[in-house]
Scaffold this motif. Structure first.
Motif: not given
Lengths: 333, 283
Positions: A289, B261-262, B265-266
């Motif tokens: 990401t 949040e990301l 999430e990860k």
């Protein structure tokens, strides 16, 4: 049955985790009925059986302390003695500072083609040809390369580009000890030899870090860069930097990400004030990401990002710290 | 003392940009430069010459005749002479054939006490040629070196180098002759001086061809290369990007919440004990 070998590495007297990634790569090339996988482990290691539990059918362990991972010639001689008995179809090593030293040396000695830093591998079922794919031209193209003569077909693969297989304690353990071949002790004595290890002051290992926070020219000055260090310690992250930040003396060279620094593929890359010169993007574009914060809406890094945040990093960093108040870094192995 | 430094001419990558729409390269005016990492090898060699005036430095390159420009820059920085391996037969060489050719040239020009090169070239990005040259010359190799120190030991010259590995620095020692590949830890490379530029201007590199190297044609260039590129594809350089404008206070707060949040999430951050569901998303 085709044979695939991997060059295992050690770290602090144990099998280095990157070796388990190589085993996952090797196993990905075919079913257990189609391929067998052997790990060649040079140097002393307390736990060679871990290689079997992570996917190897057989370990060739050359445990002589003369093989310290630094001198390339004696490792090439170990492979030479193994090749005299049998040659595998494929040989893989990690594209680490160790693998990228030992494998080219061996390839030149044995007349093998070698492809660096692959991110995709495929073994053609019919022909046994290994298709080796790697980013080229600064990551702008993917080149697929074939070895046209000589076995094994050799490649180094990018660390963290594949997850290790789950450890299976039920797998059979077969470790064959390999004696130091003639000439290897003398080759090891020629050096180089390790005199001393100097731990990096700040970086525990950018190459292996799952989470990297990185900064560039947008920090404007060294004092600004300190904000990034605060975020990194809050998140338990390693710090990366663009070439501009290193050239300006804001942070040391081991933190530099890009073509003239390190190529990394963390699970998460969080970039502040990095516009994204090709030379930088080539070093991090395979991250899981990518989140970029930049004031310039046209910053090239945005095209590569999963989340692009247009804004002022000096405003956003304290806010992000506040938003993280109720969180802690996840425990990592 | 004789030092050989390998130099490669590469396209300037910093002058390239990615088109954000198409994800392709905008090659405005890609100029050729000396491979930036070779400058550290040159600097390391020149730093030795600073303290050992008897040192002679030869810069060696393989490439088209235009690569003479890169060698001239090496001479301008302070190298004593320059050699270019050039000829049609060398074109299309992979790292194996390149190293084979360079090693033949080094044998022909040598012996050298030290053979220096950059960690990798920024165009090929393999880092394989240094260790391969060492193997062909049957010399030890130290890769990813920073600053080096020389000492005259009882058995001859000993090199002490700082090596940069993934997770630590390493002080390593090795007796000469050997091959060293250098990274940026060497320190800032020097700029050419006027006198050097003048010398470089007048100097034409010595040219070596296949015949002078005594190499069979089938071992050089693309014919001598055990690897072939069979396919070139454009990677999907762009991602599906979620864009947020954080220039307002609300925008900034929302962007920070989204980043957290990301991260959650990860699985990279977890709520602190006691921070319940309410604590996860602040109003």
């Amino acid at each position: 049955m085709r044979e695939v070998w991997i060059l295992a590495e050690t770290k602090a007297g144990r099998v280095a985790p990157v070796s388990f990634e190589l085993l996952a790569w090797a196993r990905s090339l075919g079913s257990p009925e189609e391929i067998s996988v052997a790990a060649v482990l040079p140097g002393p290691a307390a736990d060679p059986e871990e290689l079997c539990l992570h996917g190897a059918d057989l370990v060739y362990h050359a445990a002589d302390p003369a093989l310290d991972g630094l001198a390339a010639a004696p490792v090439a001689l170990v492979f030479g003695s193994l090749f005299a008995r049998r040659r595998p179809e494929v040989l893989l090593a990690a594209a680490t500072t160790t693998g990228r030293t030992l494998l080219p040396y061996l390839a030149a000695r044995e007349g093998l083609g070698l492809t660096a830093d692959c991110t995709e591998l495929e073994l053609e079922r019919e022909t046994g040809v290994l298709l080796q794919t790697r980013p080229a031209a600064g990551g702008n193209i993917m080149a697929t390369i074939k070895t046209t003569r000589g076995l094994p077909q050799a490649a180094t693969v990018r660390p963290r580009s594949r997850k290790p297989l789950a450890r299976d304690p039920g797998r059979p353990v077969r470790v064959e000890m390999v004696a130091l071949p003639a000439g290897a002790a003398a080759a090891a004595a020629r050096g180089p030899r390790l005199v001393e290890e100097l731990p990096f002051a700040e970086s525990k290992g950018l190459a292996d870090a799952p989470l990297v926070v990185a900064g560039g020219r947008g920090f404007k000055k060294k004092e600004g860069f300190a904000l990034l260090e605060g975020l990194a310690s809050r998140l338990g992250a390693e710090i990366g930097a663009s070439r501009e930040a290193v050239d300006r003396g804001w942070i040391e060279y081991p933190h530099q990400v890009g073509l003239s620094g390190r190529t990394i593929a963390p699970d998460f890359y969080l970039a502040f004030g990095i516009s994204g010169a090709i030379q930088h993007l080539a070093g991090m574009q395979t991250a899981g990401t990518i989140v970029a914060v930049n004031a310039d809406p046209d910053a090239p890094i945005f095209a590569l990002s999963d989340l692009a945040v247009r804004g002022d990093l000096f405003d956003l960093l304290p806010r992000l710290a506040a938003a993280l108040e109720d969180y802690r870094p996840a425990a990592r192995s | 003392m004789k030092i050989l430094v390998l130099v490669k001419q590469v396209p300037e990558t910093d002058s390239l940009a990615i088109d954000p729409e198409t994800g392709t390269v905008v090659r405005s005016e890609a100029t050729s430069i000396v491979n930036p990492l070779d400058l550290y090898a040159l600097e390391a060699a020149l730093a030795i010459k600073d303290t050992r005036a008897e040192a002679r430095i030869t810069a060696l390159s393989m490439g088209p005749p235009a690569a003479a420009v890169a060698l001239k820059e090496a001479v301008a920085m302070g190298c004593d002479d320059a050699v270019l391996v050039t000829g049609r037969e060398f074109a299309g060489a992979d790292t194996w054939a390149t190293a084979r050719t360079l090693a033949a040239a080094i044998r022909r020009l040598g012996p050298f006490d030290l053979v220096f090169c950059g960690e990798k070239a920024t165009d090929g990005d393999t880092g394989q040629v240094g260790p391969e040259v060492a193997a062909f010359l049957d010399l030890p190799v130290v890769t990813y070196a920073g600053a080096v120190e020389l000492r005259d030991g009882p058995g001859g010259l000993v090199v002490r180098a700082e090596r940069v590995s993934e997770d630590c620095g390493q002080i390593v020692e090795c007796a000469a002759p050997l091959v060293l590949s250098f990274c940026k830890a060497v320190g800032e490379p020097r700029l050419p001086l006027l006198a050097g530029k003048k010398r470089a201007h007048d100097l034409a590199p010595r040219l070596l061809g296949l015949a002078e190297l005594g190499l069979p044609a089938e071992e050089a260039g693309s014919r001598g290369s055990p690897t072939r590129v069979v396919r070139i594809a454009s990677p999907r350089l762009t991602r599906e990007t979620e864009s947020l404008d954080a220039r307002s206070e609300e925008g900034a707060e929302a962007a920070c919440r989204r980043i957290v949040e990301l991260l959650a999430e990860k699985g990279l951050v977890v709520p602190k004990d006691g921070a319940g569901r309410e604590g996860r998303v602040k109003p």
